[in-house]
Scaffold this motif. Structure first.
Motif, mmCIF file in Angstrom:
data_model
loop_
_atom_site.group_PDB
_atom_site.id
_atom_site.type_symbol
_atom_site.label_atom_id
_atom_site.label_comp_id
_atom_site.label_asym_id
_atom_site.label_seq_id
_atom_site.Cartn_x
_atom_site.Cartn_y
_atom_site.Cartn_z
ATOM 1 N N LEU A 82 84.128 23.351 23.202
ATOM 2 C CA LEU A 82 82.774 23.209 23.751
ATOM 3 C C LEU A 82 81.981 24.503 23.714
ATOM 4 O O LEU A 82 80.782 24.506 24.041
ATOM 5 C CB LEU A 82 82.865 22.699 25.190
ATOM 6 C CG LEU A 82 83.528 21.321 25.380
ATOM 7 C CD1 LEU A 82 83.627 20.977 26.857
ATOM 8 C CD2 LEU A 82 82.769 20.237 24.638
ATOM 9 N N GLY A 83 82.618 25.599 23.379
ATOM 10 C CA GLY A 83 81.899 26.868 23.302
ATOM 11 C C GLY A 83 81.500 27.408 24.656
ATOM 12 O O GLY A 83 80.415 27.979 24.814
ATOM 13 N N GLY A 113 81.753 14.045 27.891
ATOM 14 C CA GLY A 113 82.391 13.135 26.951
ATOM 15 C C GLY A 113 83.736 13.669 26.465
ATOM 16 O O GLY A 113 84.706 12.907 26.328
ATOM 17 N N TRP A 114 83.814 14.987 26.213
ATOM 18 C CA TRP A 114 85.084 15.571 25.780
ATOM 19 C C TRP A 114 86.127 15.434 26.873
ATOM 20 O O TRP A 114 87.281 15.060 26.620
ATOM 21 C CB TRP A 114 84.871 17.051 25.437
ATOM 22 C CG TRP A 114 86.075 17.686 24.779
ATOM 23 C CD1 TRP A 114 86.313 17.808 23.450
ATOM 24 C CD2 TRP A 114 87.198 18.272 25.452
ATOM 25 N NE1 TRP A 114 87.524 18.445 23.220
ATOM 26 C CE2 TRP A 114 88.090 18.729 24.450
ATOM 27 C CE3 TRP A 114 87.555 18.456 26.778
ATOM 28 C CZ2 TRP A 114 89.304 19.352 24.746
ATOM 29 C CZ3 TRP A 114 88.763 19.063 27.083
ATOM 30 C CH2 TRP A 114 89.636 19.513 26.075
ATOM 31 N N VAL A 115 85.752 15.741 28.122
ATOM 32 C CA VAL A 115 86.699 15.673 29.238
ATOM 33 C C VAL A 115 87.192 14.246 29.450
ATOM 34 O O VAL A 115 88.402 13.998 29.585
ATOM 35 C CB VAL A 115 86.049 16.213 30.527
ATOM 36 C CG1 VAL A 115 86.948 15.958 31.739
ATOM 37 C CG2 VAL A 115 85.752 17.695 30.394
ATOM 38 N N ASP A 170 83.105 29.298 28.615
ATOM 39 C CA ASP A 170 84.223 30.070 29.139
ATOM 40 C C ASP A 170 85.137 29.169 29.955
ATOM 41 O O ASP A 170 84.796 28.026 30.283
ATOM 42 C CB ASP A 170 83.730 31.270 29.954
ATOM 43 C CG ASP A 170 82.841 30.852 31.125
ATOM 44 O OD1 ASP A 170 83.125 29.814 31.762
ATOM 45 O OD2 ASP A 170 81.850 31.557 31.406
ATOM 46 N N GLU A 171 86.299 29.696 30.300
ATOM 47 C CA GLU A 171 87.309 28.880 30.977
ATOM 48 C C GLU A 171 86.876 28.490 32.399
ATOM 49 O O GLU A 171 87.213 27.409 32.882
ATOM 50 C CB GLU A 171 88.640 29.626 30.996
ATOM 51 C CG GLU A 171 89.230 29.804 29.596
ATOM 52 C CD GLU A 171 90.619 30.415 29.619
ATOM 53 O OE1 GLU A 171 91.145 30.669 30.732
ATOM 54 O OE2 GLU A 171 91.189 30.626 28.541
ATOM 55 N N GLU A 172 86.154 29.382 33.062
ATOM 56 C CA GLU A 172 85.671 29.054 34.408
ATOM 57 C C GLU A 172 84.733 27.842 34.370
ATOM 58 O O GLU A 172 84.809 26.946 35.215
ATOM 59 C CB GLU A 172 84.960 30.261 35.009
ATOM 60 C CG GLU A 172 84.469 30.021 36.433
ATOM 61 C CD GLU A 172 83.750 31.228 37.003
ATOM 62 O OE1 GLU A 172 83.174 31.088 38.109
ATOM 63 O OE2 GLU A 172 83.738 32.288 36.360
ATOM 64 N N GLN A 173 83.840 27.828 33.384
ATOM 65 C CA GLN A 173 82.931 26.698 33.255
ATOM 66 C C GLN A 173 83.693 25.429 32.902
ATOM 67 O O GLN A 173 83.337 24.335 33.363
ATOM 68 C CB GLN A 173 81.869 26.996 32.198
ATOM 69 C CG GLN A 173 80.794 25.931 32.085
ATOM 70 C CD GLN A 173 79.689 26.325 31.122
ATOM 71 O OE1 GLN A 173 79.610 27.480 30.679
ATOM 72 N NE2 GLN A 173 78.834 25.374 30.782
ATOM 73 N N MET A 174 84.757 25.583 32.100
ATOM 74 C CA MET A 174 85.551 24.415 31.733
ATOM 75 C C MET A 174 86.251 23.815 32.958
ATOM 76 O O MET A 174 86.283 22.590 33.141
ATOM 77 C CB MET A 174 86.592 24.826 30.679
ATOM 78 C CG MET A 174 87.330 23.645 30.074
ATOM 79 S SD MET A 174 86.222 22.592 29.119
ATOM 80 C CE MET A 174 87.068 21.019 29.248
#
Length: 536
Positions: free
Chosen positions: A294-295, A264-266, A297-301
């Protein structure tokens, strides 16, 4: 004139000719249904004994051109037999045909078909709301759909019931693999509920049921059923019917909001001006802001954004990732976004048939069962890969593609359960011949077996045809669970965002909301197209 308040029914006993003890079904059918409909009833109650080369007759002993018997079939039957006296089965009413006391016989006109005796009993008058076809009694499990006649079935049952038989375990393993991970083989079991379910799928108002007129079904589960070898289809159909997968998914707005928070954020960010791309790469500043929000890490983002694009929620234009109209509208309602993710993202990430099977294992609860886990998925993939080859073999190892009764059973190496049966027959004939017998080759005919002391009563009427070991090239490799997990890696990563976890002992933890997600994903429309021909 037919009454508008009553239905005129007739009770029929349908018996497979040959096996002992008998395999029979008692059905009550509308007298006004045609013999074409009766053919579909026979296929349904005996689980797929089907071939387009078929015939109804009221006399098995009359010569071909006899005036004392009648025969019925479809247009293909008339062409096959080149017999102008064959009556169109679609125009013949059950009540009229069975008015005389002698029984009717239904059978396949091609090699190695089964014969069904149809006996008429009393007439019944019931309310017009009564179903036109229902099963009322029966005994014993139907033979496997590709079973080559009563002789082969009798040998199969005899070996399985003999604890001391040297081929018992090998045959049991082959049969269990053939019928698939959703079934078990008990020759004495008769499931009247399952038979009635199959009858309920028939449409008595259709001019002709069965081959060529089944509706096109486009869901992934129907696609899986159609691709399986015929003996394994009934088990998966039964699993689908009893798992409640046709029920609508149930999820609250709060559950949907929690499950779709990251996506939803994306989507919201992409809908509000877009996500900037720098040389085709997502702007690091957006990645940093999203990670903090979202709490994660950047890789997951980055993976989250990539999945949203892969699932066609986003598209690139003008140096930005933008939300399409569907995702931009759905993000305003968490339940709509949840449903969109299940239908679109699940379809995109799931790797074909293995992904659909994994989603099915989640939806029906079997993945969370420590006794099952992913085992059924791996066994089913092996069967589906066998089904992709669709090799149909006759008794001489030659192809017979124009007959639906030909074998597509899976085989280990160069052997399947038919070959185990053939070896049992060969060994029994050799043993019965005494020490001076000439060793048998892989093939022998009925008269040869009689000469060697083998009981001729076990042979079919067509025993003059040779019964041989099939010859195949190349085995069907088993699918290891570790191999399947590697193939499912992307899907498992996605589903972990919706609550999928793996326990320390290798068991799976599946929350109820994820079961609903898998159910919604499997109900997606238009994912696959199923051929019009689907065996009962």
């Amino acid at each position: 004139m037919r009454s508008s308040t009553l239905r005129h029914l007739i009770r029929l006993r349908l018996t497979l000719v040959g096996p002992l003890p008998e395999i029979w079904r008692e059905v009550v059918v509308d007298r006004d249904l045609s013999l074409a409909h009766l053919r579909d009833v026979i296929q349904a109650v005996f689980e797929g004994q089907d071939c387009r080369h078929h015939l109804f007759t009221d006399d098995l002993d009359s010569p071909v051109w006899s005036r004392t018997r009648r025969r019925w079939g479809d247009r293909l039957t008339m062409i096959d037999l080149r017999d102008p006296t064959v009556i169109d089965e679609a125009s013949a009413r059950i009540g009229s045909v069975l008015r005389e006391s002698r029984p009717l016989y239904y059978g396949h006109t091609c090699e190695d078909g089964w014969l069904v005796e149809v006996e008429a009993h009393e007439d019944i008058l019931e309310a017009a709301s009564t179903p036109p076809v229902r099963v009322t009694a029966g005994e014993r499990r139907s033979p496997l759909p590709c079973c080559r006649g009563p002789f082969e079935h009798s040998v199969l049952v005899g070996v399985l019931e003999d604890p001391a038989h040297p081929e018992r375990e090998a045959l049991r393993a082959q049969v269990e693999r053939t019928i698939g991970p959703w079934s078990h083989f008990d020759p004495e079991e008769f499931d009247i509920v399952e038979v009635q379910r199959r009858l309920d799928m028939l449409d008595p108002d259709a001019p002709r049921l069965g081959v060529g007129v089944q509706p096109i079904r486009t869901g992934p589960l129907e696609w899986l059923v159609a691709r399986l070898p015929r003996p394994a289809r009934a088990g998966l159909e039964r699993q689908l019917a009893t798992s409640g997968l046709d029920l609508p998914a149930v999820i609250t707005n709060d559950e949907a909001r929690a499950a779709t928070r990251e996506f939803g954020w994306v989507v919201s960010r992409a809908a509000d001006g877009g996500i900037p791309l720098i040389d085709g790469i997502v702007d690091p500043e957006v990645v940093r802001i999203g990670s903090a929000a979202l709490g994660c890490d950047e890789e997951q983002m980055l993976r989250l954004i990539a999945l949203a694009k892969r699932g066609h929620l986003l598209y690139a234009r003008g140096g930005r990732l933008r939300a399409n109209k569907r995702s931009a509208a759905a993000v305003m309602q968490p339940s709509e976004l949840w449903s969109l993710l299940a239908r679109e993202l699940g379809r995109t990430v799931a790797p074909g048939m293995s992904g659909d099977l994994f989603l099915l294992a989640i939806a029906d609860g079997s993945l969370a069962d420590p006794e099952i886990g992913i085992r059924r998925c791996a066994e089913a993939v092996a069967l589906l890969r066998q089904g992709q080859r669709r090799e149909s073999w006759g008794y001489h190892g030659s192809r017979s593609d124009d007959c639906e009764q030909t074998c597509d059973c899976p085989n280990d190496g160069a052997e399947n359960w038919h070959d185990v049966i053939a070896r049992v027959i060969r060994d029994a004939a050799t043993d019965g011949a005494g020490e001076e017998a000439v060793p048998l080759a892989a093939q022998f005919a009925g008269h040869e077996a009689r000469d060697l002391g083998f009981d001729p009563d076990w042979f079919e009427r067509s025993a003059a045809r040779p019964y041989a070991l099939a010859i195949r090239s190349g085995g069907e490799p088993q699918v290891a669970e570790s191999e399947m997990l590697a193939e499912l890696d992307d899907l498992i990563r996605l589903l972990s965002m919706f609550g999928l976890e793996r326990g320390d002992a290798g068991t799976w933890i599946v929350p109820p909301t994820l079961q609903e997600f898998a159910r919604e994903s499997l109900r997606r429309p238009g994912a696959h197209r199923v051929p019009a021909h689907i065996d009962f």
